[in-house]
Scaffold this motif. Structure first.
Motif, PDB file in Angstrom:
ATOM      1  N   LEU A   1       0.826  -1.209   0.000  1.00  0.00           N
ATOM      2  CA  LEU A   1       0.000   0.000   0.000  1.00  0.00           C
ATOM      3  C   LEU A   1       0.864   1.264   0.000  1.00  0.00           C
ATOM      4  O   LEU A   1       0.572   2.230  -0.706  1.00  0.00           O
ATOM      5  N   GLY A  31       3.326  -2.861  -5.510  1.00  0.00           N
ATOM      6  CA  GLY A  31       2.746  -1.543  -5.241  1.00  0.00           C
ATOM      7  C   GLY A  31       3.115  -0.548  -6.314  1.00  0.00           C
ATOM      8  O   GLY A  31       2.291   0.292  -6.724  1.00  0.00           O
ATOM      9  N   GLY A  77      -5.996  -4.634  -6.537  1.00  0.00           N
ATOM     10  CA  GLY A  77      -5.464  -4.368  -5.200  1.00  0.00           C
ATOM     11  C   GLY A  77      -5.870  -5.439  -4.201  1.00  0.00           C
ATOM     12  O   GLY A  77      -5.064  -5.872  -3.366  1.00  0.00           O
TER      13      GLY A  77
END
Length: 439
Positions: A346, A390, A428
């Motif tokens: 993240l 990420g 995600g």
């Protein structure tokens, strides 16, 4: 339900997302203010970080211009047009076209990120010429969505750096083989899951017929250049010399073979551009035909030329001010050994909005994440791949990387970002679950 959510996402993006150049100007002011307000930097210091970093991506900018131009030139040769046409014939309906372009883009991006950016967009154009009723915006968005997989593939800069002897973190990590990163179980499961989920999601996002935006196939047909072979001057003969073009083209191909077979070279952006360039020279046959294709391709490179220096300035400010380190530390502070990969993922996704460079991002976040993994006893290869994923993840909403594909397609960022936003949320979840729970 998904169509309604997608429609809302598309409308929001069309209304609120400015041109990518305007976006990078806004990000520049935001990071400038954040460096002063959050990191305590003086305005003069922030200006210095910005100015010093502004031209740091010149080499990379030229590489990206060339990946666009040489990819376009190669795809417009008769040989590759026939290949793309043959594959495109596998799709007979809009839904099949969306599925096919998604799979082709995923495969190409896993092999090499630069290759994937070009091939996906070129193939989408070919499908738009042959499949009636396909939404052109979703088609290009589907081609770009495959790019999300690149950092888990063969050209991933973070795992390849860690597998290189004497890399800049070797004293702390040693050499980490690609068997523990790219070819690890958890990474291969994430890749496989995305190969299944991304095409299906793209297919499910197809708008209703009344909301479909198509493109006139005639607008996508490349105008065939006809060389003037009637002029008998020495200059004209050289301009149209097949022997000259083939001789130099063969030199380029021989070197490419030497690079891989004798020097054991690896696939990177320079060698991809090199092969595209000399294959284009050979397959266009004559220097005049090749130059005409170059002229057509170069018209789409304006966004890259203008915007990439601004992103380099952004990187200069966010790295020089310490903002990138602060963002990473926030995510590390709330992590445990089990959750560090998720929070590293993240955090890397957020930093990637401002530092859209896999190698550059690892240079900033790598030392922090390596230290955190060591202190918590976390799985270092998994944490490193979390940073890599990420970086790739938020490329879906980062116009920096979409510019070559958009230039090839002739679209604006807001035309595809509504669809990419939905893919962002889905991917995600898939990546986060894989990093957290897969052995």
């Amino acid at each position: 339900m998904l169509q309604r959510v997608t429609s809302l996402s598309v409308r929001l993006v069309e209304r609120w997302l400015p041109d990518p150049f305007v976006l990078v100007l806004l990000l520049t002011l935001l990071v400038f203010a954040a460096g002063i307000g959050v990191e305590g930097q003086s305005p003069v210091a922030m200006l210095e970080h910005w100015g010093k970093g502004f031209w740091n991506l010149l080499q990379f900018s030229m590489q990206m211009v060339l990946i666009l131009v040489t990819g376009w030139v190669l795809a417009t040769t008769l040989f590759f047009r026939r290949i793309l046409e043959a594959i495109a014939k596998l799709a007979h309906t809009p839904g099949q076209a969306i599925l096919l372009v998604s799979v082709v883009s995923l495969v190409a991006s896993w092999l090499n990120w630069g290759f994937g950016l070009v091939i996906g967009a070129m193939f989408a154009r070919q499908l738009a010429r042959g499949v009636t009723g396909v939404d052109y915006r979703l088609l290009i968005a589907s081609a770009y969505s495959g790019f999300v997989i690149w950092h888990g593939g063969l050209s991933g800069s973070v795992p390849l750096t860690l597998a290189t002897a004497d890399h800049f973190l070797a004293a702390r990590t040693g050499v980490i083989a690609t068997g523990d990163t790219i070819f690890s179980t958890f990474n291969l499961v994430i890749v496989l899951a995305l190969f299944i989920c991304v095409p299906i999601l793209n297919r499910l996002m197809m708008p209703r017929p009344e909301d479909t935006v198509t493109v006139d196939p005639a607008l996508l047909v490349e105008v065939e250049f006809v060389p003037d072979t009637t002029t008998g001057t020495p200059a004209a003969r050289l301009d149209n010399s097949i022997l000259l073009a083939q001789s130099v083209g063969i030199m380029g191909l021989v070197f490419s073979g030497y690079y891989f077979l004798v020097s054991a070279g690896t696939l990177n952006l320079n060698i991809v551009n090199f092969m595209f360039l000399f294959l284009g020279i050979m397959l266009h046959g004559r220097p005049s035909r090749f130059l005409a294709a170059i002229g057509d391709a170069a018209r789409g490179a304006g966004g890259i030329i203008v915007q990439f220096p601004f992103y380099a300035g952004l990187m200069g400010m966010i790295v020089g001010s310490g903002l990138a380190v602060s963002i990473s530390n926030v995510f590390v502070a709330v992590s445990t050994d089990a959750t560090l990969p998720l929070f590293a993922f993240l955090g890397a996704g957020l930093v990637n909005i401002f530092v859209p460079s896999g190698g550059g991002q690892w240079a900033v976040q790598g030392p922090i994440m390596v230290e955190a993994a060591a202190s918590m006893g976390a799985d270092l290869p998994r944490v490193a791949m979390a940073v890599a994923w990420g970086d790739a993840w938020t490329n879906l909403i980062q116009p920096f990387w979409a510019l070559p594909a958009l230039a090839i397609a002739g679209l604006r960022a807001k035309d595809i970002m509504g669809y990419c936003l939905i893919t962002l949320f889905m991917s995600g979840v898939v990546i986060g679950l894989g990093l957290t729970f897969m052995p």
